[in-house]
Design a protein around this motif. Structure first.
Motif, PDB file in Angstrom:
ATOM      1  N   UNK A   1      -5.046  -2.122  -0.186  1.00 31.12           N
ATOM      2  CA  UNK A   1      -4.350  -1.960  -0.518  1.00 31.12           C
ATOM      3  C   UNK A   1      -3.991  -1.930  -2.081  1.00 31.12           C
ATOM      4  N   UNK A   2      -2.778  -3.449  -2.665  1.00 34.70           N
ATOM      5  CA  UNK A   2      -2.939  -3.090  -4.533  1.00 34.70           C
ATOM      6  C   UNK A   2      -2.397  -4.141  -4.746  1.00 34.70           C
TER       7      UNK A   2
ATOM      8  N   UNK B   1       0.727  -1.085  -0.025  1.00 30.23           N
ATOM      9  CA  UNK B   1      -0.559  -0.076   0.011  1.00 30.23           C
ATOM     10  C   UNK B   1       0.862   1.472  -0.027  1.00 30.23           C
ATOM     11  N   UNK B   2       0.626   2.387  -0.018  1.00 31.87           N
ATOM     12  CA  UNK B   2       1.211   3.598  -0.472  1.00 31.87           C
ATOM     13  C   UNK B   2       0.103   4.972   0.632  1.00 31.87           C
ATOM     14  N   UNK B   3       0.851   5.487   1.386  1.00 31.99           N
ATOM     15  CA  UNK B   3       0.466   7.252   1.896  1.00 31.99           C
ATOM     16  C   UNK B   3       0.994   7.808   0.925  1.00 31.99           C
TER      17      UNK B   3
ATOM     18  N   UNK C   1       6.876  12.726   0.692  1.00 37.81           N
ATOM     19  CA  UNK C   1       6.060  12.684   1.834  1.00 37.81           C
ATOM     20  C   UNK C   1       5.659  10.985   1.178  1.00 37.81           C
ATOM     21  N   UNK C   2       5.588  10.742  -0.110  1.00 38.98           N
ATOM     22  CA  UNK C   2       5.180   8.927  -0.965  1.00 38.98           C
ATOM     23  C   UNK C   2       6.192   8.191   0.078  1.00 38.98           C
ATOM     24  N   UNK C   3       5.614   6.823   0.610  1.00 41.61           N
ATOM     25  CA  UNK C   3       6.334   6.281   1.459  1.00 41.61           C
ATOM     26  C   UNK C   3       5.224   4.819   0.663  1.00 41.61           C
ATOM     27  N   UNK C   4       5.535   3.461   0.065  1.00 42.09           N
ATOM     28  CA  UNK C   4       5.186   2.394   0.013  1.00 42.09           C
ATOM     29  C   UNK C   4       6.375   1.476   0.857  1.00 42.09           C
ATOM     30  N   UNK C   5       4.458   0.522   1.113  1.00 38.60           N
ATOM     31  CA  UNK C   5       5.070  -0.136   2.606  1.00 38.60           C
ATOM     32  C   UNK C   5       4.034  -1.484   1.883  1.00 38.60           C
TER      33      UNK C   5
END
Length: 111
Positions: A110-111, A37-39, A48-52
Motif C-alpha cells: 500500500x501507500x 494502493x494501485x494496480x 487499466x490504472x485503478x486506485x483503491x
C-alpha cells in the motif's frame, strides 16, 4: 522493449510518490481511511490504472461515500495523476473504495 520498461518504471516511481502524498493527506482529513494502493497493466496504460482507497470499516466507507469525502478522494487521485502527467477522461472510472479485511498474513503493498 527495454526502453519501454524503463519509461514505465519511471512513471511507476513518480506515481507511487504522488499517491503516497495523496494518502497522507487523506489520512489527516477522512475518518476511517487507512491506506491506498494501485494496480495497472502497462500494456493497457492508462486505461487499466485503478486506485483503491481502503477503509477500516464498512460504516466509515459508507460515511465517506455519503459526504464530500468521496469527491475529495477523487480530487486527490486526479491531482496525483496530473502531477505524473497521466490524463484520463473520467477519474471515477479509475477509483474504487473498499474495506480492509482482517489480517491473515501479509497484505499487498500500500501507500
Amino acid at each position: 522493449m527495454a526502453s519501454s520498461k524503463r519509461k514505465y518504471s519511471g512513471i511507476e516511481r513518480e506515481l507511487i510518490r504522488a499517491l503516497t502524498h495523496a494518502c497522507e493527506t487523506a489520512k489527516a482529513e477522512i475518518v476511517g481511511f487507512q491506506w491506498l494502493t494501485h494496480e495497472v497493466d502497462y500494456q493497457q496504460f492508462p486505461q487499466s490504472l485503478v486506485v483503491t482507497w481502503m477503509f477500516d470499516s464498512e460504516a466509515h466507507k459508507a460515511q465517506a461515500l455519503a459526504s464530500t469525502d468521496e469527491a475529495r478522494m477523487r480530487e486527490l487521485t486526479q491531482a496525483a495523476f496530473e502531477e505524473v502527467g497521466i490524463s484520463v477522461a473520467d477519474i471515477a472510472a479509475h477509483v474504487v473504495f473498499s474495506v480492509e479485511q482482517p489480517a491473515r498474513g501479509k497484505r499487498g503493498q500500500g501507500h
